[in-house]
Enzyme design. Structure first.
Site, PDB file in Angstrom:
ATOM      1  N   GLU A 262       0.845  -1.206   0.000  1.00  0.00           N
ATOM      2  CA  GLU A 262       0.000   0.000   0.000  1.00  0.00           C
ATOM      3  C   GLU A 262       0.869   1.240   0.000  1.00  0.00           C
ATOM      4  O   GLU A 262       1.826   1.338   0.786  1.00  0.00           O
ATOM      5  CB  GLU A 262      -0.897   0.066   1.245  1.00  0.00           C
ATOM      6  CG  GLU A 262      -2.051  -0.897   1.307  1.00  0.00           C
ATOM      7  CD  GLU A 262      -2.865  -0.709   2.584  1.00  0.00           C
ATOM      8  OE1 GLU A 262      -2.990   0.454   3.047  1.00  0.00           O
ATOM      9  OE2 GLU A 262      -3.357  -1.718   3.124  1.00  0.00           O
ATOM     10  N   LYS A 319     -15.973   5.011   4.363  1.00  0.00           N
ATOM     11  CA  LYS A 319     -14.982   4.884   5.426  1.00  0.00           C
ATOM     12  C   LYS A 319     -15.184   5.988   6.467  1.00  0.00           C
ATOM     13  O   LYS A 319     -15.676   7.081   6.154  1.00  0.00           O
ATOM     14  CB  LYS A 319     -13.564   4.975   4.842  1.00  0.00           C
ATOM     15  CG  LYS A 319     -13.086   3.674   4.224  1.00  0.00           C
ATOM     16  CD  LYS A 319     -11.581   3.622   4.196  1.00  0.00           C
ATOM     17  CE  LYS A 319     -11.104   2.200   3.998  1.00  0.00           C
ATOM     18  NZ  LYS A 319      -9.658   2.070   4.164  1.00  0.00           N
ATOM     19  N   GLU A 325      -9.198   9.759   4.550  1.00  0.00           N
ATOM     20  CA  GLU A 325      -9.315   8.304   4.442  1.00  0.00           C
ATOM     21  C   GLU A 325     -10.269   7.896   3.329  1.00  0.00           C
ATOM     22  O   GLU A 325     -10.190   6.792   2.803  1.00  0.00           O
ATOM     23  CB  GLU A 325      -9.798   7.709   5.765  1.00  0.00           C
ATOM     24  CG  GLU A 325      -8.731   7.613   6.835  1.00  0.00           C
ATOM     25  CD  GLU A 325      -7.672   6.575   6.497  1.00  0.00           C
ATOM     26  OE1 GLU A 325      -8.024   5.461   6.057  1.00  0.00           O
ATOM     27  OE2 GLU A 325      -6.477   6.890   6.658  1.00  0.00           O
TER      28      GLU A 325
END
Length: 488
Positions: A262, A319, A325
């Site tokens: 990631e 989220k 985010e």
């Protein structure tokens, strides 16, 4: 047998040099998630060759069959405890989510949990048992060579990542980390790292210049140098990877290849997240792709490419806060780009040099000019544009660029023999890469079945040690043949 051992070691080392790749994470926590078939169509249209799923969604795994896209599936954090305590649960998971789909779906890795040590430390005692149980289940299914097992780690477990030369893992995790590294070494797997320069930059409160986080050139007075090794670091990303290599090396001088599972930059944020902007996200991700695809490693491991997965395909609006985010996506759910962005740099380079093949829209071309070209191709150019109408196989992703590519190519295939060109006022380029995807077959393609797209010959390979059968270079067939003769 000694010779065979040396040759296999050489083969494993050579696999690291075959070429770096940039993949993408696919999250599903959004209110308007496209169907699995639409997701795959988006992946194919953007020539994305590697994906990581945050679970093992069987519908998406089925949709990815026969695409040759390399897939990393995940055991969720909620599943780790059960699998760590029960070999039979691990065997059931492998049979249901891996064995049932390979080889049609090109599954090459299993990510066990996500940042378990940082987010659910109480589960640490069962993390390695879960990895071992899954690996044993893969062995029983004869899948342990093509499918590797690892677990994504956060940079949070390295308390002081700079300077990289002195970085070490949090000592409170010594026992667990040692077990993980030994498992990765004995199974020829790789270390999964989640590394976000965005957080590294924000949390250091301006100690490092933002250019350093965005892969931008640094002036002489802003150069970042490790005082112990005198290595110059052009990006925080490289320094994070090197900090991890040095932390791994602290355990018996181990060198285990790192795959960044990631990384990314948010395109929007709250009032106190002023650096989360579309402009910074565009700069970070495009520079990241160039960095990774230059096929080199960080200063301490210059010959080991940094295979990387961008976070993430879509914005996940469901989220929880902070707002950043929700804003890491690089594509909208209809397949159009959030900003000027290209995952297929290699494909673009091939297109510039190609003289035939297919005619497609140029990445980043002005949308108004593309619309003019599309209107001309479907009108005076007499291209057959029925396939890009609503409900037809090439309608999704519903973008001007995608529709123009189909129309441009249909015109080009019909008219090039009598002087038709692939230009469209500079908005088109030729490519030898078949742009067909899913059930959308471009005129001139030799593929007659769904999912028959030709993989770019210069495309990126899989994770270190995970070469798909179709990606083994011809030279290795000759090499392995020589090994057999020597052993006989």
């Amino acid at each position: 047998m000694m010779l065979l051992g040396h040759l296999l070691l050489l083969f494993g080392s050579f696999s690291f040099a075959l070429g770096a790749f940039v993949g993408i994470n696919i999250g599903t926590d959004l209110s308007t998630l496209p169907s699995p078939e639409q997701v795959v169509a988006i992946l194919r249209s953007h020539r994305i060759t590697h994906v990581r799923l945050f679970d093992a969604d069987n519908h998406l795994l089925s949709a990815l069959s026969d695409t040759e896209i390399e897939v990393m599936v995940s055991v969720t954090n909620e599943e780790v405890l059960r699998i760590g305590q029960s070999p039979s649960a691990a065997a059931f998971w492998i049979n249901k989510n891996v064995a049932a789909f390979v080889p049609a779906t090109n599954i090459t890795a299993i990510a066990v949990g996500s940042e378990v040590l940082s987010t659910i430390p109480n589960a640490a005692p069962v993390l390695v048992p879960a990895m071992k149980n899954l690996h044993k289940a893969l062995v029983a299914a004869s899948l342990n060579y093509p499918v590797k097992v690892s677990t994504p780690m956060s940079m949070d477990i390295i308390p002081k990542p700079f300077p990289p030369s002195t970085a070490t893992f949090n000592s409170s995790w010594n026992s667990t980390v040692s077990e993980i590294l030994n498992f990765l070494r004995t199974t020829n797997s790789f270390f999964m790292l989640n590394a976000y320069p965005y957080y590294g930059y924000v949390q250091t409160n301006g100690i490092f210049p933002i250019e350093y986080a965005l892969f931008q050139p640094l002036t002489p007075v802003k150069q970042i140098v490790d005082p112990n090794t005198l290595f110059h670091y052009d990006s925080m990303f490289d320094a994070m990877v090197d900090a991890t290599y040095n932390s791994i090396s602290a355990y018996n001088n181990l060198v285990i290849p790192i795959v960044v599972t990631e990384t990314g930059w948010p395109g929007a944020g709250g009032a106190n997240e002023r650096d989360a902007t579309v402009e910074n996200a565009e700069t970070f991700n495009n520079n990241l792709i160039k960095r990774v695809l230059n096929n080199s490693g960080p200063p301490s491991q210059p010959t080991v490419p940094i295979n990387t997965y961008i976070y993430e395909l879509f914005n996940e609006d469901n989220k929880p806060d902070p707002p950043s985010e929700k804003s890491y996506g690089v594509y909208f759910s209809n397949g159009s780009s959030v900003y000027t962005f290209s995952m297929d740099t290699l494909g673009d380079n091939m297109a510039k040099n190609a003289s035939g093949g297919f005619c497609v829209a140029r990445k980043g071309a002005n949308k108004s000019s593309l619309q003019d070209g599309l209107n001309w191709a479907c009108g005076p150019g007499q291209a057959n544009c029925s396939a890009v109408q609503p409900g037809q196989p090439c309608y999704m992703p519903d973008t001007v660029e995608n529709h123009a590519s189909y129309a441009y190519n249909d015109y080009y295939q019909r008219m090039r023999s009598v002087g038709g060109t692939c230009d469209f006022s500079g908005t088109a380029v030729t490519t030898m890469v078949d742009p067909s995807y899913g059930s959308c077959i471009f005129t001139g393609s030799t593929n007659s079945s769904i999912g028959g797209m030709v993989t770019p010959s210069l495309g990126p390979e899989g994770p270190p040690g995970n070469i798909s059968p179709g990606q083994v270079p011809d030279i290795w067939y000759l090499f392995l043949g020589a090994v057999v003769l020597l052993l006989v």
